[in-house]
Design an enzyme around this catalytic site. Sequence first.
Site, mmCIF file in Angstrom:
data_model
loop_
_atom_site.group_PDB
_atom_site.id
_atom_site.type_symbol
_atom_site.label_atom_id
_atom_site.label_comp_id
_atom_site.label_asym_id
_atom_site.label_seq_id
_atom_site.Cartn_x
_atom_site.Cartn_y
_atom_site.Cartn_z
ATOM 1 N N ARG B 60 0.818 -1.228 0.000
ATOM 2 C CA ARG B 60 0.000 0.000 0.000
ATOM 3 C C ARG B 60 0.846 1.269 0.000
ATOM 4 N NH1 ARG B 60 -5.392 -0.785 2.554
ATOM 5 N NH2 ARG B 60 -5.250 1.405 3.101
ATOM 6 N N LYS B 166 1.891 -19.696 5.252
ATOM 7 C CA LYS B 166 0.962 -20.156 6.276
ATOM 8 C C LYS B 166 0.495 -18.958 7.106
ATOM 9 C CE LYS B 166 3.564 -20.650 10.356
ATOM 10 N NZ LYS B 166 3.612 -21.028 11.683
ATOM 11 N N HIS B 196 8.108 -23.504 5.686
ATOM 12 C CA HIS B 196 9.573 -23.345 5.635
ATOM 13 C C HIS B 196 10.309 -24.464 6.365
ATOM 14 C CE1 HIS B 196 9.055 -21.340 9.571
ATOM 15 N NE2 HIS B 196 10.267 -21.789 9.795
ATOM 16 N N LYS B 200 14.126 -26.849 5.307
ATOM 17 C CA LYS B 200 15.370 -26.968 6.075
ATOM 18 C C LYS B 200 16.165 -28.161 5.569
ATOM 19 C CE LYS B 200 13.661 -24.930 10.361
ATOM 20 N NZ LYS B 200 14.610 -23.872 10.636
ATOM 21 N N HIS B 258 3.998 -27.321 10.671
ATOM 22 C CA HIS B 258 5.403 -27.763 10.658
ATOM 23 C C HIS B 258 5.601 -29.172 11.216
ATOM 24 C CE1 HIS B 258 6.141 -23.701 9.676
ATOM 25 N NE2 HIS B 258 6.154 -23.208 10.897
#
Lengths: 333, 506
Positions: B60, B166, B196, B200, B258
């Site tokens: 914005r 997420k 994520h 890893k 996760h």
Amino acid sequence: MSTTIQPDRILRELSELWVTFGKQDGDQSTGVLRACAMTLVVVADAKENAAEVGETLASLMRDHPSRAIVVRVLDDAKPELEARVFAQCWMPLGQRRQICCEQIEISSSNISLADVPAVVLPLIVADLPVIVWSKIPRLFATPALEALSRLATKTIIDSAAFPDAGSALRRLSQVASSGLVLGDLAWTRLTRWRELIAQIFENPDYSSHLPAITSVTICHPGENAPATVRYIAAWLVLCLERAGSRPAVRWKPEDCAGLGRIEFTTADPSLLNASVRKLEGSIAEVRVNSLISRTVFPEASDYDLLREELSISGRDAVFEAALARAAESVEER
Amino acid sequence: MPVENPFQDPLRFERRTPECTVVIFGANGDLTKRKLLPALYRLMYERRLAPGFAVVGVSRTPMSDDQFREKMRESVVKFLEDSPFDEGVWEGFSQGLFYVSGDVQDPELYKRLAARLEEIEKSRHTGGNVLFYLSTQPSQYGAAAKGIGAAGLARGKGWRRLVVEKPFGHDLESARALSRELQEVFPESEVYRIDHYLGKETVQNILAFRWGNGIFEPLWNRRYVNHVQITAAESIGVEGRGAYYQEAGALRDMIQNHLLQVMATIAMEPSGVFEPTAVRDERAKLLRSIRVMKHEEVHTNAVAGQYGPARIGGVDVPGFRQEPGVDPNSQTETYAAITFFVDNWRWAKVPFYIRTGKRLPKRVSEIAIHFNPAPHSVFGNHNGEMQPNLLILRIQPEEGISLKFVSKQPGAGMKLRPVSMDFNYGASFGERSPSAYETLLLDAIQGDATLYSRQDMVEASWGAVTPILEVWKATKFDFPNYPAGTWGPKEADEMLRRRGHEWRKI
């Protein structure tokens, strides 16, 4: 100086080394981690700065933990052969445990060099690759180095250190065709160049013009083309042939350090004009028509080159094809 | 027909990436500054990105391209990890950074974006490939996807993909609703739901460990494995995210996404090939096999906790309810420990204990596979030293794998003691590991969805936690029930003790 080495004694000293580490460790710390992924045999001139070789090896141990056997060749006519054993240890950042690798240093006179392979054989770590890195060009294709190479999974040399690039490539090609797996640091120096070229032609807009490439120019310093230039020329010819193109691949001397610039042109310049150029400092510039991008391009150290070569313990078909083609073009010229 | 690149040499250099534009919605946000731009810069530094690569930031705040570049430069310098900042590389990289301002609800934004993408396609030869990355508030995902679709940007000359951060909904229903909104614009195959954790290196290494070695897989089942413990502990509190965390809680924030993905990685069947659909099919199948608890089972198989104030290392640490933005009577859990079971032949009756929490004694993530003890004790009990074998897969810190087994102590007699055989990821591979975002962004650009979640996976994991969420919502907890700096409420220990187990002392 001694004239004999007992491999059994070296092995005993190695195991005592680990017992000592275990005792030093006591109850307080978390121990020493022994790491080994290969046997690395380094053949170096005793006159060469030992600290520099040691530094390269110490850095390499973090990437390729190995039992390092350093053969220091003395320029001496008398038979001389002796060995000592020590460990390279480091504490990885933020961790509590030391990691250690074994190092054996063998000093040998020229005349005793023939005895070295028999000493090295029992010192090789079982079931793991054996890599020989010879830093002495004059030893290439001698019986002593050949015997060591026969024990090894791969032998690494640097043809850039040979006095005549053309004849070096011819000899290398002959050795490679005899079945030995070779690595050449002069070829390894080209990886970043080749990577940038491959990246350009990942774009279908550009790769569709590959058959239209009419010339490739490689600029290099000095009058005679070094091994790297001959390698990249051979590789480009092979790649472009696969794309259906047979351009004139030329190299020409220019005022630059190392390999300076590689340029692809088509008969109609509006189609494709691409180049990779090394700039001042550690930067390379990739230019495709009007689009320019820059990337980091540091000078590769022995450590960088070895790190890459040690990660490939088997045959490298792309290198072998480029070597064969480079050697052929030496014959043709 | 695509022309094959004859210059590729996979033995020597990494996969080459196609030219493309990454459009980041939420370009002024924390994730963009801390993770996305540093990861993209690092990929350029590593020569992984194509010369014409471009980024369009959308948010914005009115800003020019140059102001955006300057802002991103500051972020990259500040948040770049494990690598130097190079002015020369930045100069080239920043030429590919562009900015478009506007409200995601405003159709005009997408017209301006379309015009920008067209210009970039021409000037940087991106071939019309666009990766849209939604890094905005989750409530704006639907509107952004709709705007992209209405402006015709979901189709073009090249490929078009959508990456979503997420949370994928806050429960099963909202996750389904979100999927419907996204799929109205993008086919499911082009929707990349980022987790994520799966990016890893050490989580990926679990697959290499399981499927690249022949000796472990035969032991990887109910016959040899007694139970599995998965721990993701954080020593920090909510760190200014109190308002968000209060709405989420540990179960939604960590376990639903996760940790269930990690559990699936541990427990899934090997796929026939290492290809996105095959691997994700197996992962989804495992998630669907997790037994869904009945409401009356929740109290014995799930423990909620919330940290209270404590003094740690001479410093007074506030409790969750004292954190800024948190309701002083909050019923949100900052700790969750759950016992899951997998209803299939491989894992029947093997408990999978998962625990996660804020303000635990240390930051550690690991998976511990507890094997059954030797069937007969030849050496007697030896003061409890006859411990069963333990395989520990450490995700962070000190990534690696350890196998604990019993060995004879040197000297007379048959005294036994447990010893550890360690593989240290950092020690064996000294190279810098790419960050999870580097890996995942590169995968998305390459069209490799192996490490991304799919709709059925998201729904299956919401399904597994829904009864717990429902029961916890209806429960009035006596929080706080663990002091900051401890390993959680005692009920979590009791949950394991009922089955004769105890949490590993990490």
